[in-house]
Design a protein around this motif. Structure first.
Motif, PDB file in Angstrom:
ATOM      1  N   VAL A  84      76.063  -5.233  31.466  1.00  0.00           N
ATOM      2  CA  VAL A  84      75.071  -4.602  32.338  1.00  0.00           C
ATOM      3  C   VAL A  84      75.580  -3.260  32.837  1.00  0.00           C
ATOM      4  CG1 VAL A  84      75.850  -5.696  34.506  1.00  0.00           C
ATOM      5  CG2 VAL A  84      73.463  -5.027  34.242  1.00  0.00           C
ATOM      6  N   THR A 160      67.228  -6.052  38.103  1.00  0.00           N
ATOM      7  CA  THR A 160      68.024  -7.060  37.402  1.00  0.00           C
ATOM      8  C   THR A 160      68.450  -8.164  38.360  1.00  0.00           C
ATOM      9  OG1 THR A 160      68.852  -5.494  35.749  1.00  0.00           O
ATOM     10  CG2 THR A 160      70.180  -7.458  36.146  1.00  0.00           C
ATOM     11  N   ASP A 164      67.356 -11.967  37.952  1.00  0.00           N
ATOM     12  CA  ASP A 164      68.459 -12.900  37.715  1.00  0.00           C
ATOM     13  C   ASP A 164      68.498 -14.004  38.775  1.00  0.00           C
ATOM     14  OD1 ASP A 164      69.215 -11.610  35.449  1.00  0.00           O
ATOM     15  OD2 ASP A 164      71.100 -10.806  36.225  1.00  0.00           O
ATOM     16  N   GLU A 263      76.446 -11.316  35.100  1.00  0.00           N
ATOM     17  CA  GLU A 263      75.505 -10.196  35.172  1.00  0.00           C
ATOM     18  C   GLU A 263      75.184  -9.818  36.613  1.00  0.00           C
ATOM     19  OE1 GLU A 263      72.343  -9.427  32.082  1.00  0.00           O
ATOM     20  OE2 GLU A 263      71.083 -10.152  33.723  1.00  0.00           O
ATOM     21  N   ALA A 267      75.755  -6.126  38.180  1.00  0.00           N
ATOM     22  CA  ALA A 267      74.691  -5.361  38.838  1.00  0.00           C
ATOM     23  C   ALA A 267      75.102  -4.987  40.256  1.00  0.00           C
ATOM     24  CB  ALA A 267      73.399  -6.178  38.860  1.00  0.00           C
TER      25      ALA A 267
END
Length: 485
Positions: A84, A160, A164, A263, A267
């Motif tokens: 990411v 994101t 997520d 992830e 982020a």
């Protein structure tokens, strides 16, 4: 052995083969399913009075290498974290321009300098004056584009995180449900293999999102723990949330702070540190650009209303522009619009209206001071601001703010390229590790199609043999019945 015993043995064999065929079929269907562990039908012989009486089918089990499985999940978490970051920075790379191709900040700054050098040969040339203004517009346009891309990247990171978290909370609830079903089936001595494979796939998703690790409990359920040891909720009672503000993202479970890898961690790193650092570097260059030109006698680079910022203004790079007054009167790039003082203390005012058409004092100051390392007064240029505030407090940029504008622009560009290159290298390295570990996991726990097809043929032959036995037994019973009649 009686006909009845033979028939019972053959019938139990057919039942066992049916179970094995179902397991083999499922294995083959999931041969390409990531994380799927091959299942095995467990059989044992039954005896009565010391003689074989058939086959007993036990619940199917999985062939799992838990150590490699854990390593695979850990590597996937690292891969997601770096991916990411790398993907986001690659988008910034594209707008940063390519050194040597004339579209990067150092090159565009050099075009402005070249414009002033040409203007020095003929200060009254209107075309050359406009060329300087045009080069300055191109430079600020590029600064604005980079700033806009950084803002979009920050918004993308926030999106994101939102998506997520939805996926994370949903998957955690799924694992909680699978836990309950697995425990229930285990208590009934039934196979939990299918549900365990589904749960492993969900655990891999959680690892990818958060880097959390799974621990098996004594009753067959699993518990998930984050990288800082916080247990993740599996019953949906305490959904995981995020608090996101400008350049700051934090996660919590029912108010308890939690740290993530995967992830979500990547982020968060983007939003809390990586993007703010790049933004701060761009703002720092923009402020130095604006103040050094003003210090040379020309407020060429300003905010939209013509002001020159006196300190690092957060977000300046998004709004920096060519001074509207200069756009309206390009001759100001020859005349100047700010009074400055030279080394001897003598004020140097702008060239007045109707002044010499060949006025070069301002241009000399710009070339020697704005693009140089000393002020008009002879002192060293104050370094560009290198301290910025991120989610963890005040942090220094990893490069010097001293030197010429060209050096500052080069340092900023090189720093971004270095961060991006490091992330790309990490993604490649971790990707290779994931591939290697998955191959290892597949060799020990995965489905071997050749083995399964071979077993399928064997089972088909065994089925035919048992079916033949049943047929013969039926024929024998029919013969007995015919003799009785």
């Amino acid at each position: 052995m009686s006909v009845g015993t033979g028939l019972a043995i053959a019938s139990s064999g057919l039942s066992a083969i049916d179970q094995q065929l179902a397991v083999v079929s499922q294995n083959i269907a999931n041969a390409n399913t990531s994380g799927y562990s091959v299942e095995t039908a467990n059989l044992s012989s039954a005896t009565a009075g010391g003689q074989g009486s058939g086959v007993i089918s036990a619940p199917a089990t999985r062939q799992v290498n838990t150590s490699i499985q854990t390593q695979v999940n850990n590597s996937i978490a690292q891969q997601s974290y770096q991916a990411v970051i790398s993907t986001t920075l690659s988008g910034i790379d594209q707008v940063m321009g390519t050194p040597g191709q004339g579209n990067d900040l150092p090159s565009l700054l050099a075009n402005v300098q070249s414009g002033f050098q040409t203007l020095m040969t003929d200060p009254s040339n209107v075309v050359q004056q406009n060329t300087v203004v045009s080069a300055a517009k191109t430079l600020t346009g590029q600064i604005n584009s980079i700033a806009s891309t950084l803002q979009s990247a920050s918004q993308s990171a926030a999106s994101t995180i939102t998506e997520d978290l939805k996926k994370l909370n949903s998957t955690l609830s799924t694992i909680g449900s699978l836990n309950a079903q697995i425990v229930n089936l285990a208590q009934q001595n039934k196979s939990t293999a299918d549900l365990a494979n589904q749960r492993d796939a969900a655990i891999q998703t959680i690892a990818s999102l958060t880097g959390a690790k799974a621990l098996t409990q004594t009753n067959g359920s699993i518990a998930l723990f984050t990288v800082n040891g916080i247990q993740l909720p599996l019953n949906g009672s305490s959904p995981i949330t995020a608090t996101t503000t400008t350049n700051s993202t934090s996660y919590s479970i029912g108010g308890t702070p939690v740290t993530f890898g995967g992830e979500l961690g990547g982020a968060q790193q983007l939003n809390n540190a990586t993007l703010p650092q790049i933004q701060a570097g761009l703002d720092s260059f923009s402020q130095a650009l604006s103040s050094r030109f003003a210090g040379a006698g020309l407020s060429l680079f300003t905010d939209p209303i013509g002001n020159v910022p006196t300190a690092a203004t957060k977000g300046l790079s998004a709004v920096i522009t060519v001074n509207p007054a200069v756009i309206s009167n390009p001759a100001l790039v020859r005349d100047g619009n700010v009074t400055v003082t030279n080394a001897s203390g003598t004020p140097i005012p702008p060239n007045p209206a109707g002044g010499p058409a060949g006025y070069t004092a301002l241009i000399q100051n710009v070339l020697n001071s704005a693009f140089g390392t000393t002020t008009v007064g002879g002192s060293a240029q104050p370094p560009a601001i290198t301290a910025y505030t991120d989610a963890t407090g005040t942090v220094s940029l990893p490069y010097s703010g001293s030197g010429s504008l060209s050096a500052i622009a080069t340092n900023f560009t090189a720093n971004e390229a270095s961060i991006s290159s490091a992330a790309l290298t990490q993604v490649s390295n971790v990707g290779n590790l994931v591939t290697a570990l998955k191959a290892q996991a597949s060799s020990t726990s995965g489905v071997n199609i050749d083995q399964q097809m071979s077993l399928l043929v064997t089972l088909q032959n065994a089925y035919a043999a048992n079916a033949k036995t049943v047929t013969i037994a039926q024929q024998m019973w029919q013969a007995v019945q015919a003799m009785v009649q």
